[in-house]
Each structure stands twice: as structure tokens, then as C-alpha cells.
Design an enzyme around this catalytic site. Sequence first.
Site, PDB file in Angstrom:
ATOM      1  N   ASP A 117     -23.511  13.475  -6.316  1.00  0.00           N
ATOM      2  CA  ASP A 117     -23.936  12.066  -6.442  1.00  0.00           C
ATOM      3  C   ASP A 117     -23.991  11.707  -7.923  1.00  0.00           C
ATOM      4  OD1 ASP A 117     -25.045   9.557  -6.305  1.00  0.00           O
ATOM      5  OD2 ASP A 117     -26.894  10.168  -5.295  1.00  0.00           O
ATOM      6  N   SER A 123     -31.435  17.095  -2.148  1.00  0.00           N
ATOM      7  CA  SER A 123     -30.778  16.484  -3.302  1.00  0.00           C
ATOM      8  C   SER A 123     -31.372  17.114  -4.561  1.00  0.00           C
ATOM      9  CB  SER A 123     -31.024  14.971  -3.278  1.00  0.00           C
ATOM     10  OG  SER A 123     -30.562  14.366  -4.455  1.00  0.00           O
ATOM     11  N   ASP A 168     -23.443   4.174  -2.201  1.00  0.00           N
ATOM     12  CA  ASP A 168     -24.907   4.050  -2.121  1.00  0.00           C
ATOM     13  C   ASP A 168     -25.281   2.721  -2.790  1.00  0.00           C
ATOM     14  OD1 ASP A 168     -27.659   4.191  -2.579  1.00  0.00           O
ATOM     15  OD2 ASP A 168     -27.666   6.159  -3.501  1.00  0.00           O
ATOM     16  N   GLU A 179     -20.603  10.742  -4.042  1.00  0.00           N
ATOM     17  CA  GLU A 179     -21.406   9.539  -3.823  1.00  0.00           C
ATOM     18  C   GLU A 179     -21.437   8.697  -5.100  1.00  0.00           C
ATOM     19  OE1 GLU A 179     -25.216  10.620  -2.210  1.00  0.00           O
ATOM     20  OE2 GLU A 179     -26.132   8.715  -2.751  1.00  0.00           O
ATOM     21  N   LYS A 197     -26.837  18.641  -2.052  1.00  0.00           N
ATOM     22  CA  LYS A 197     -26.282  17.564  -2.889  1.00  0.00           C
ATOM     23  C   LYS A 197     -26.749  17.799  -4.312  1.00  0.00           C
ATOM     24  CE  LYS A 197     -27.722  12.730  -3.481  1.00  0.00           C
ATOM     25  NZ  LYS A 197     -27.968  11.452  -2.770  1.00  0.00           N
ATOM     26  N   GLY A 248     -32.313   8.906   0.568  1.00  0.00           N
ATOM     27  CA  GLY A 248     -33.740   9.034   0.283  1.00  0.00           C
ATOM     28  C   GLY A 248     -34.056   8.501  -1.092  1.00  0.00           C
ATOM     29  N   LYS A 300     -29.734   3.284   2.962  1.00  0.00           N
ATOM     30  CA  LYS A 300     -31.140   3.267   2.557  1.00  0.00           C
ATOM     31  C   LYS A 300     -31.689   1.940   3.043  1.00  0.00           C
ATOM     32  CE  LYS A 300     -30.609   6.186  -1.533  1.00  0.00           C
ATOM     33  NZ  LYS A 300     -30.418   6.202  -2.992  1.00  0.00           N
ATOM     34  N   LYS A 360     -26.775  16.174  -8.319  1.00  0.00           N
ATOM     35  CA  LYS A 360     -26.548  15.021  -9.181  1.00  0.00           C
ATOM     36  C   LYS A 360     -25.569  15.418 -10.278  1.00  0.00           C
ATOM     37  CE  LYS A 360     -29.498  12.137  -7.310  1.00  0.00           C
ATOM     38  NZ  LYS A 360     -29.073  10.824  -6.789  1.00  0.00           N
TER      39      LYS A 360
END
Length: 372
Positions: free
Chosen positions: A189, A136, A239, A214, A162, A291, A263, A164
Site C-alpha cells: 500500500d 497492515s 483506496d 494499493e 500488507k 481499516g 472504508k 506500506k
Amino acid sequence: MKIERIELHTIKLPLVHPFRTSFGEETEKGAVLTAVYSQGLTGWGECVAGSDGPLYSSETIETAWYVLTNFLIPRLLGQDISDPQTIPALFKAIRGHAMAKASLENAVWDLLAKAQDKSLSAVLGGVRDRVEVGVSIGIQPTIEALLARVNKFVAEGYGRIKVKIEPGWEVEPLRRIRQGHPQIRLMADANSAFTLADTPLLQQLDPLKLLMIEQPLGYDDIADHARLQRQLATPLCLDESIHGLADAQAMIDLQAGKIINMKVGRVGGFTNALKIHDMAQAAGIAMWCGGMLETGIGRAANVHLATLPNFILPGDISATDRYFHEDIADPPFVLNVADSTMTVPAGAGIGVEVRPERIEKARVRYYNSSAR
Ligand code: OSB
Ligand code: MG
């Protein structure tokens, strides 16, 4: 086993590289580590609540400390526990605070697995000895810096990337990554940074064939994700919105997405995670392990969790050296470069060796309480 003693350690570990998301930048990892003692054995848990404030979720390491010491530890200490799935009932009167609850329940899972000399994966019902993983990548100062970071991790062997995103950092960065890596498993995400008004913008991501987007919308919003999913070809993954069984059921009923980022801290512990796992599997909702920049304790727990059958997409579980110069447990987690996997520790419980001297070095707060 009677829970004889419980310790808490708040630790702070510097991160190798700052991690910026749409909700803020972290340069240091703070965590509350939980240790439960019985019959000469120690079970370990890690609380994933934020150390910089209630930004990802409403919990912080301070709220977790308050709830653990005043409400959860008094309900667990001295209890004779033979099945960790009985713990949510002990905590039932306490509303919310999933991450605080999970840190204590998960430590008991580790303890009981160790007492049976079984791995955590074995007691959870895991079905594999290696789990697929990805990396990520936080928001970078420039697109060039992002591309360099993506290339570095691809060269290291990560098979799923992934990134952000936030308003102003979405279509162009992803387009440029896709140009350089036409086939790589790529996803984004948003950590709740967009609204339904951004639907046309998010639709521009459809041609990039992302694995998923996400949590584009509100951290508690399931209904709007359903509205958005109807207008997007790219699968949505939730998430922040999934805090427990009721949220997972609502997501399924409303068709608010196709994938869950699991998670274990966010849903209150392994007992709830197992229930949501089975519910999602029955509904055809895929799952992967998220994570929270965990130390070796939480990272090990995640690797074991990801061995469950419905974890069919790569998790946000990266090698230890991607986060820390020195972790508080050994051995460090490494990437199997041939297939972008991580090997599940084979020992009893979480299967990593916690190093007390390193905890002491990183510790900023300590609590210890024994049963009478
Ligand atoms: O939204 O998945 C998230 C880290 C902290 C808080 C929230 C998130 C993340 C990550 C990092 O994406 C995943 C990792 O541990 O590598
Ligand atoms: Mg996320």
C-alpha cells in the site's frame, strides 16, 4: 425511532506500536465517537478522520467536529428515522465530509439494528459469521526490523500481509519478504506516494506475485491509475480515490483497477457502502474491508460490513492487541489462528459492549445535545 439525544466524544488512545505510512507516523489514535439515543437504546459510530491533520484525506477530527455540531446533528436530531438509508438525503445539502456523515449515519444503523434485536451484519445483508483478515505493517526503520515484524505476525496466524511502501522502500523490502514466505498472500500500500514516472519501478514488483498494489498514485487520481494498470500485471486496488458512487463508477468505466478497498467512513456511511458494493459486484470488481486503526466501535462495524458477499479478499482488520493496550469496548477482537479469520459479534447491532468509564478516561472533548 425519534433521535432524542446525540453525544460526541473525542478520545485519544496510545497505539501499542507506532504506525508509519508514506504520509506520516501515528503514535496515538484520535477519534470522534458518536452516540445516538432513542427509547432507552444507544447506537454508536466512530469517525475515522485523521487526528494528525488532513494527511490521508482532507478531513480531520477537528473538521468533523465542526461539521457534525454545526450542520449534521441539527439535521438529524429530533427526526423520526425508521430506515437509515434515508439519512444521506437529510445530509445532501452538505458537500463532502464523508467521514463526519458516516459516523452519524452508522450510529443510527447500530441503533435501529438494536431496536430490531438483529446484528448489524443481518440488517446489512451479510452472508457469513467469520471474516478473513490480515495485518497492515507500517514502514520500519530497517529491512531486518520489517522481516522480524512480518515473521511475528505470520507466527501469530495472520494469513495475509500488507506492507506500506514509499519511494526508496518498495522493491527490496517486498523481495526479502517474498524470499522468506514464498506462498503467503502479500500486498503493498503506497498511500499515493508514486507517480506515473515510477512505472518501471512498480513493474519490478510484478514477479513477486503480489495480491495487489494499493493506491500507488494520486489520492484523487483515477485516470492515471488506469494508465498504470495497463502497464502492470499486478492488480491495482483503489483506496483514497474512491469517495463515493461516482468514483467507483469512474474506476469501473476507465478500468483503473481490479479491486476496491472499502472504508465505510471514506464513502460517507453504510448506505453508500452498500450501493458501491452492489455496483462493484455487478462489474466483477472484488472488494475487501479497509481499516483506519479503529477502536472497538469502528472495528466491530468493519467486521459486520465484511460479511457482505462481494468482500472476497481478507480485510485490514486485525486483533485489538495489535493496536491498543486497552480498547474502549469489550470483548477485544481476537484472531482465529486456524484460518486467519475474525468471528462476527453475534449480539444486537455492532455487538460489542462500549465501556463509558474507559471513554471518559481517554476523552479530550465532549458535546451533548437533546431534541426539543
Ligand atoms: O491506507 O489503508 C490505509 C491506516 C490509517 C490510514 C490509512 C490506512 C491505514 C492502514 C491500517 O493501512 C489498517 C488497519 O486499520 O489495520
Ligand atoms: Mg490504503
